[in-house]
Scaffold this active site. Structure first.
Site, PDB file in Angstrom:
ATOM      1  N   LEU A  35     -91.840 -36.412 -55.441  1.00 55.65           N
ATOM      2  CA  LEU A  35     -91.121 -37.700 -55.579  1.00 55.65           C
ATOM      3  C   LEU A  35     -89.920 -37.736 -54.641  1.00 55.65           C
ATOM      4  N   ALA A  82     -99.617 -34.596 -49.334  1.00 56.35           N
ATOM      5  CA  ALA A  82     -98.149 -34.488 -49.383  1.00 56.35           C
ATOM      6  C   ALA A  82     -97.611 -34.176 -48.005  1.00 56.35           C
ATOM      7  N   GLU A  84     -94.026 -35.314 -45.164  1.00 59.37           N
ATOM      8  CA  GLU A  84     -93.072 -36.262 -44.598  1.00 59.37           C
ATOM      9  C   GLU A  84     -93.881 -37.001 -43.543  1.00 59.37           C
ATOM     10  N   THR A 125    -103.872 -36.481 -39.077  1.00 55.44           N
ATOM     11  CA  THR A 125    -103.632 -37.761 -38.419  1.00 55.44           C
ATOM     12  C   THR A 125    -104.139 -37.749 -36.973  1.00 55.44           C
ATOM     13  N   ASP A 126    -104.445 -38.945 -36.470  1.00 59.28           N
ATOM     14  CA  ASP A 126    -104.849 -39.034 -35.054  1.00 59.28           C
ATOM     15  C   ASP A 126    -103.683 -38.716 -34.115  1.00 59.28           C
ATOM     16  N   GLU A 127    -102.450 -38.713 -34.672  1.00 62.94           N
ATOM     17  CA  GLU A 127    -101.289 -38.459 -33.802  1.00 62.94           C
ATOM     18  C   GLU A 127    -101.287 -37.041 -33.236  1.00 62.94           C
ATOM     19  N   TYR A 153     -92.879 -35.155 -36.018  1.00 60.38           N
ATOM     20  CA  TYR A 153     -93.867 -35.406 -37.080  1.00 60.38           C
ATOM     21  C   TYR A 153     -95.253 -34.944 -36.654  1.00 60.38           C
ATOM     22  N   LYS A 157     -97.735 -31.880 -38.102  1.00 64.67           N
ATOM     23  CA  LYS A 157     -99.100 -32.081 -38.601  1.00 64.67           C
ATOM     24  C   LYS A 157    -100.079 -31.211 -37.808  1.00 64.67           C
ATOM     25  N   ARG A 217    -102.172 -49.674 -31.893  1.00 59.81           N
ATOM     26  CA  ARG A 217    -102.580 -48.814 -33.002  1.00 59.81           C
ATOM     27  C   ARG A 217    -103.958 -49.283 -33.477  1.00 59.81           C
ATOM     28  N   HIS A 279     -92.284 -42.738 -27.583  1.00 59.87           N
ATOM     29  CA  HIS A 279     -93.218 -43.651 -28.260  1.00 59.87           C
ATOM     30  C   HIS A 279     -94.658 -43.547 -27.716  1.00 59.87           C
ATOM     31  N   TYR A 336     -81.607 -49.307 -37.687  1.00 58.89           N
ATOM     32  CA  TYR A 336     -81.701 -50.599 -36.997  1.00 58.89           C
ATOM     33  C   TYR A 336     -80.354 -51.234 -36.701  1.00 58.89           C
TER      34      TYR A 336
HETATM   35  P1  NAD Z   1     -96.116 -41.381 -47.745  1.00 61.95           P
HETATM   36  O1  NAD Z   1     -94.859 -41.000 -47.038  1.00 61.95           O
HETATM   37  O2  NAD Z   1     -96.303 -42.774 -48.233  1.00 61.95           O
HETATM   38  O3  NAD Z   1     -96.310 -40.436 -49.015  1.00 61.95           O
HETATM   39  C1  NAD Z   1     -96.068 -39.060 -48.980  1.00 61.95           C
HETATM   40  C2  NAD Z   1     -96.036 -38.540 -50.418  1.00 61.95           C
HETATM   41  O4  NAD Z   1     -95.837 -37.102 -50.358  1.00 61.95           O
HETATM   42  C3  NAD Z   1     -94.870 -39.105 -51.254  1.00 61.95           C
HETATM   43  O5  NAD Z   1     -95.324 -39.448 -52.534  1.00 61.95           O
HETATM   44  C4  NAD Z   1     -93.886 -37.944 -51.315  1.00 61.95           C
HETATM   45  O6  NAD Z   1     -93.088 -37.946 -52.501  1.00 61.95           O
HETATM   46  C5  NAD Z   1     -94.819 -36.744 -51.273  1.00 61.95           C
HETATM   47  N1  NAD Z   1     -94.160 -35.531 -50.782  1.00 61.95           N
HETATM   48  C6  NAD Z   1     -93.385 -35.410 -49.673  1.00 61.95           C
HETATM   49  N2  NAD Z   1     -92.934 -34.143 -49.567  1.00 61.95           N
HETATM   50  C7  NAD Z   1     -93.458 -33.449 -50.619  1.00 61.95           C
HETATM   51  C8  NAD Z   1     -93.371 -32.101 -51.038  1.00 61.95           C
HETATM   52  N3  NAD Z   1     -92.633 -31.208 -50.369  1.00 61.95           N
HETATM   53  N4  NAD Z   1     -94.053 -31.734 -52.141  1.00 61.95           N
HETATM   54  C9  NAD Z   1     -94.781 -32.645 -52.851  1.00 61.95           C
HETATM   55  N5  NAD Z   1     -94.881 -33.924 -52.507  1.00 61.95           N
HETATM   56  C10 NAD Z   1     -94.230 -34.332 -51.394  1.00 61.95           C
HETATM   57  O7  NAD Z   1     -97.285 -40.943 -46.775  1.00 61.95           O
HETATM   58  P2  NAD Z   1     -98.710 -41.619 -46.509  1.00 61.95           P
HETATM   59  O8  NAD Z   1     -98.579 -42.650 -45.474  1.00 61.95           O
HETATM   60  O9  NAD Z   1     -99.367 -41.920 -47.796  1.00 61.95           O
HETATM   61  O10 NAD Z   1     -99.482 -40.385 -45.821  1.00 61.95           O
HETATM   62  C11 NAD Z   1    -100.165 -39.427 -46.627  1.00 61.95           C
HETATM   63  C12 NAD Z   1    -100.793 -38.382 -45.726  1.00 61.95           C
HETATM   64  O11 NAD Z   1    -101.710 -39.021 -44.821  1.00 61.95           O
HETATM   65  C13 NAD Z   1     -99.794 -37.655 -44.838  1.00 61.95           C
HETATM   66  O12 NAD Z   1    -100.186 -36.307 -44.777  1.00 61.95           O
HETATM   67  C14 NAD Z   1     -99.918 -38.308 -43.488  1.00 61.95           C
HETATM   68  O13 NAD Z   1     -99.626 -37.401 -42.458  1.00 61.95           O
HETATM   69  C15 NAD Z   1    -101.391 -38.689 -43.483  1.00 61.95           C
HETATM   70  N6  NAD Z   1    -101.765 -39.871 -42.681  1.00 61.95           N
HETATM   71  C16 NAD Z   1    -101.117 -41.060 -42.850  1.00 61.95           C
HETATM   72  C17 NAD Z   1    -101.540 -42.183 -42.144  1.00 61.95           C
HETATM   73  C18 NAD Z   1    -100.883 -43.534 -42.319  1.00 61.95           C
HETATM   74  O14 NAD Z   1    -101.207 -44.471 -41.583  1.00 61.95           O
HETATM   75  N7  NAD Z   1     -99.987 -43.710 -43.275  1.00 61.95           N
HETATM   76  C19 NAD Z   1    -102.619 -42.072 -41.246  1.00 61.95           C
HETATM   77  C20 NAD Z   1    -103.243 -40.830 -41.078  1.00 61.95           C
HETATM   78  C21 NAD Z   1    -102.807 -39.746 -41.815  1.00 61.95           C
HETATM   79  O1  DAU Z   2    -101.760 -42.939 -36.600  1.00 63.09           O
HETATM   80  C1  DAU Z   2    -101.517 -42.426 -37.877  1.00 63.09           C
HETATM   81  C2  DAU Z   2    -100.047 -42.456 -38.169  1.00 63.09           C
HETATM   82  O2  DAU Z   2     -99.686 -43.816 -38.356  1.00 63.09           O
HETATM   83  C3  DAU Z   2     -99.656 -41.615 -39.380  1.00 63.09           C
HETATM   84  O3  DAU Z   2     -99.909 -40.264 -39.098  1.00 63.09           O
HETATM   85  C4  DAU Z   2     -98.178 -41.800 -39.727  1.00 63.09           C
HETATM   86  O4  DAU Z   2     -97.862 -41.102 -40.914  1.00 63.09           O
HETATM   87  C5  DAU Z   2     -97.920 -43.271 -39.927  1.00 63.09           C
HETATM   88  O5  DAU Z   2     -96.545 -43.496 -40.205  1.00 63.09           O
HETATM   89  C6  DAU Z   2     -98.342 -44.066 -38.684  1.00 63.09           C
HETATM   90  O6  DAU Z   2     -97.477 -43.752 -37.560  1.00 63.09           O
HETATM   91  P1  DAU Z   2     -96.961 -44.885 -36.537  1.00 63.09           P
HETATM   92  O7  DAU Z   2     -95.750 -44.369 -35.871  1.00 63.09           O
HETATM   93  O8  DAU Z   2     -98.065 -45.400 -35.716  1.00 63.09           O
HETATM   94  O9  DAU Z   2     -96.599 -46.028 -37.636  1.00 63.09           O
HETATM   95  P2  DAU Z   2     -95.341 -47.005 -37.787  1.00 63.09           P
HETATM   96  O10 DAU Z   2     -95.708 -47.987 -38.846  1.00 63.09           O
HETATM   97  O11 DAU Z   2     -94.063 -46.282 -37.921  1.00 63.09           O
HETATM   98  O12 DAU Z   2     -95.320 -47.770 -36.390  1.00 63.09           O
HETATM   99  C7  DAU Z   2     -96.449 -48.497 -35.926  1.00 63.09           C
HETATM  100  C8  DAU Z   2     -96.107 -49.080 -34.578  1.00 63.09           C
HETATM  101  O13 DAU Z   2     -95.115 -50.102 -34.761  1.00 63.09           O
HETATM  102  C9  DAU Z   2     -95.489 -48.076 -33.618  1.00 63.09           C
HETATM  103  O14 DAU Z   2     -95.931 -48.355 -32.312  1.00 63.09           O
HETATM  104  C10 DAU Z   2     -93.985 -48.343 -33.723  1.00 63.09           C
HETATM  105  C11 DAU Z   2     -93.918 -49.828 -34.026  1.00 63.09           C
HETATM  106  N1  DAU Z   2     -92.790 -50.266 -34.869  1.00 63.09           N
HETATM  107  C12 DAU Z   2     -92.592 -49.636 -36.061  1.00 63.09           C
HETATM  108  C13 DAU Z   2     -91.537 -50.018 -36.872  1.00 63.09           C
HETATM  109  C14 DAU Z   2     -91.285 -49.310 -38.196  1.00 63.09           C
HETATM  110  C15 DAU Z   2     -91.982 -51.325 -34.469  1.00 63.09           C
HETATM  111  O15 DAU Z   2     -92.191 -51.923 -33.392  1.00 63.09           O
HETATM  112  N2  DAU Z   2     -90.952 -51.699 -35.286  1.00 63.09           N
HETATM  113  C16 DAU Z   2     -90.687 -51.084 -36.467  1.00 63.09           C
HETATM  114  O16 DAU Z   2     -89.690 -51.462 -37.146  1.00 63.09           O
END
Ligand code: NAD
Ligand code: DAU
Length: 339
Positions: A35, A82, A84, A125-127, A153, A157, A217, A279, A336
């Site tokens: 949490l 789980a 960041e 992640t694809d990143e 980040y 990963k 994206r 970026h 911001y």
């Molecule tokens: P999120 O930030 O919304 O959620 C992360 C969750 O992990 C939170 O509930 C947080 O409390 C928990 N957490 C963080 N540190 C922790 C710790 N030390 N121990 C236990 N719990 C912990 O993230 P999300 O967007 O749901 O992403 C989930 C997973 O998917 C991540 O591993 C991320 O790298 C991966 N991922 C995300 C995306 C995307 O577009 N969001 C895409 C591809 C992969």
């Molecule tokens: O590709 C998978 C990844 O996608 C995951 O691994 C990450 O956890 C997830 O956060 C996401 O990463 P991005 O950096 O692509 O997502 P974000 O939503 O932060 O940004 C998407 C795009 O938008 C990126 O090019 C940055 C831009 N952006 C983002 C924010 C927050 C803006 O232009 N303005 C903004 O305020």
């Protein structure tokens, strides 16, 4: 079967918890979550009413706490969400990313070795592949694309992915990894592009687009990601990596303009701000392997997914208003304020 889901109070993890409880009503779902600012117990309110669900507020880096859960609950499968997860926060302060994303993954895998599991699945992640040029639409990330990260980040990963594969080769741990593109949908924390733009637009606040908004994206509806992971943990080959993505590439600026149109807000809210450091230009997944081997394909078209998502934010205003009224305010000002 008992499935331990870490990070289940976050965006994708909570969607996965609900998907699994409804798709596999005979399975027991355990959720471990620290949490952090990104975890929200309210999100799991409905899951808490289900007898097949249990929640543990535990840090995945807490070895004793994690071992005790494994000892008592004996999970068969572990799915590690789980982490960041926000690139901008990792640029501001990388350390917690290395701790949770790499060392936390190690603690979980040590627990898996000690107590025995049938599968450890790492949600990656694809990143980890870095980025693709904007002028080569013919190029895509495959599972063979070299790891080549840009941000703290993505490096954390990638470090975790390498460790997961090392635990497979060295100790024979039955692992799989999925590398997915950008998800969108319900319960997405409003620091990320789509929910941030929806929340700001609804509050008639500026919409901060980084650079020129030309970055691309590859968006996937979160439920399609959940389906892919469910398939991989059941039918995926141990030791393998699976890319997950829906061939749905969009420029950031087009997404933001679309949100303005859907909400009836003027494009004059769009404000171009200083670009993100390092970026990534373009992400684009080739999902051929998961399609050919496991029959997965995305089911939700972007046009439908974005409507469902916007509707969700309109009907769950309290959920995101609670988030943005708290410590989020100082985060927002820091990120911001002078941008
Ligand atoms: P999120 O930030 O919304 O959620 C992360 C969750 O992990 C939170 O509930 C947080 O409390 C928990 N957490 C963080 N540190 C922790 C710790 N030390 N121990 C236990 N719990 C912990 O993230 P999300 O967007 O749901 O992403 C989930 C997973 O998917 C991540 O591993 C991320 O790298 C991966 N991922 C995300 C995306 C995307 O577009 N969001 C895409 C591809 C992969
Ligand atoms: O590709 C998978 C990844 O996608 C995951 O691994 C990450 O956890 C997830 O956060 C996401 O990463 P991005 O950096 O692509 O997502 P974000 O939503 O932060 O940004 C998407 C795009 O938008 C990126 O090019 C940055 C831009 N952006 C983002 C924010 C927050 C803006 O232009 N303005 C903004 O305020």
């Amino acid at each position: 079967m008992t499935i331990l889901v870490t990070g289940g109070a976050g965006f994708i993890g909570s969607n996965f918890v609900y998907y699994m409880l409804s798709k596999h009503p005979d399975d027991k779902i355990l959720c471990v979550d620290k949490l952090t600012y990104a975890g929200n117990l309210e999100t799991l309110d409905d899951a808490m009413k289900n007898d097949n669900f249990r929640f543990f507020k535990t840090d995945i880096c807490d070895r004793e706490g994690i071992y005790s859960i494994f000892k008592d609950e004996k999970p068969d499968i572990v799915v590690n969400f789980a982490a960041e997860s926000h690139v901008d926060r990792s640029i501001d302060n990388p350390e917690i990313f290395l701790q949770t994303n790499i060392l936390g993954t190690q603690v979980l895998m040590d627990a898996c070795r000690k107590y025995g599991i049938t599968r450890f699945h790492q949600v990656s992640t694809d990143e980890v592949y870095g980025d693709l040029p904007l002028d080569r639409p013919d190029l895509f990330f495959t599972e063979e694309t070299p790891i080549h990260t840009s941000s703290p980040y993505s490096s954390s990963k990638a470090g975790a992915d390498l460790l997961v594969l090392a635990y497979h080769r060295t100790y024979g741990l039955p692992v799989t990894i999925s590398r997915c593109s950008n998800n969108y949908g319900p319960y997405h924390f409003p620091e990320k592009l789509i929910p941030l733009m929806i929340a700001n637009a609804l509050n008639d606040k500026p919409l901060p687009v980084y650079g020129k908004g030309e970055n691309v994206r590859d968006w996937l509806y979160v439920e399609d990601h959940c389906k892919a992971i469910d398939l991989i943990i059941r039918n995926g080959k141990v030791g393998e990596v699976y890319n997950v993505g829906g061939h749905n590439e969009m420029k950031n600026i087009d997404i933001v303009k679309l949100i303005c149109r859907k909400l009836g807000k003027p494009e004059s809210l769009i404000t171009y701000v200083t670009d993100r450091k390092g970026h990534d230009l373009r992400y684009a997944i080739d999902p051929a392997k998961i399609h050919n081997e496991l029959g997965w394909e995305p089911e939700t078209k972007f046009a439908d997914g974005i409507n469902k998502t916007i509707d969700w934010y309109l009907t769950h205003r309290q959920w995101w208003e609670n988030i943005i009224s708290g410590e989020y305010q100082s985060y927002y000002e820091k990120m911001y304020g002078n941008r």
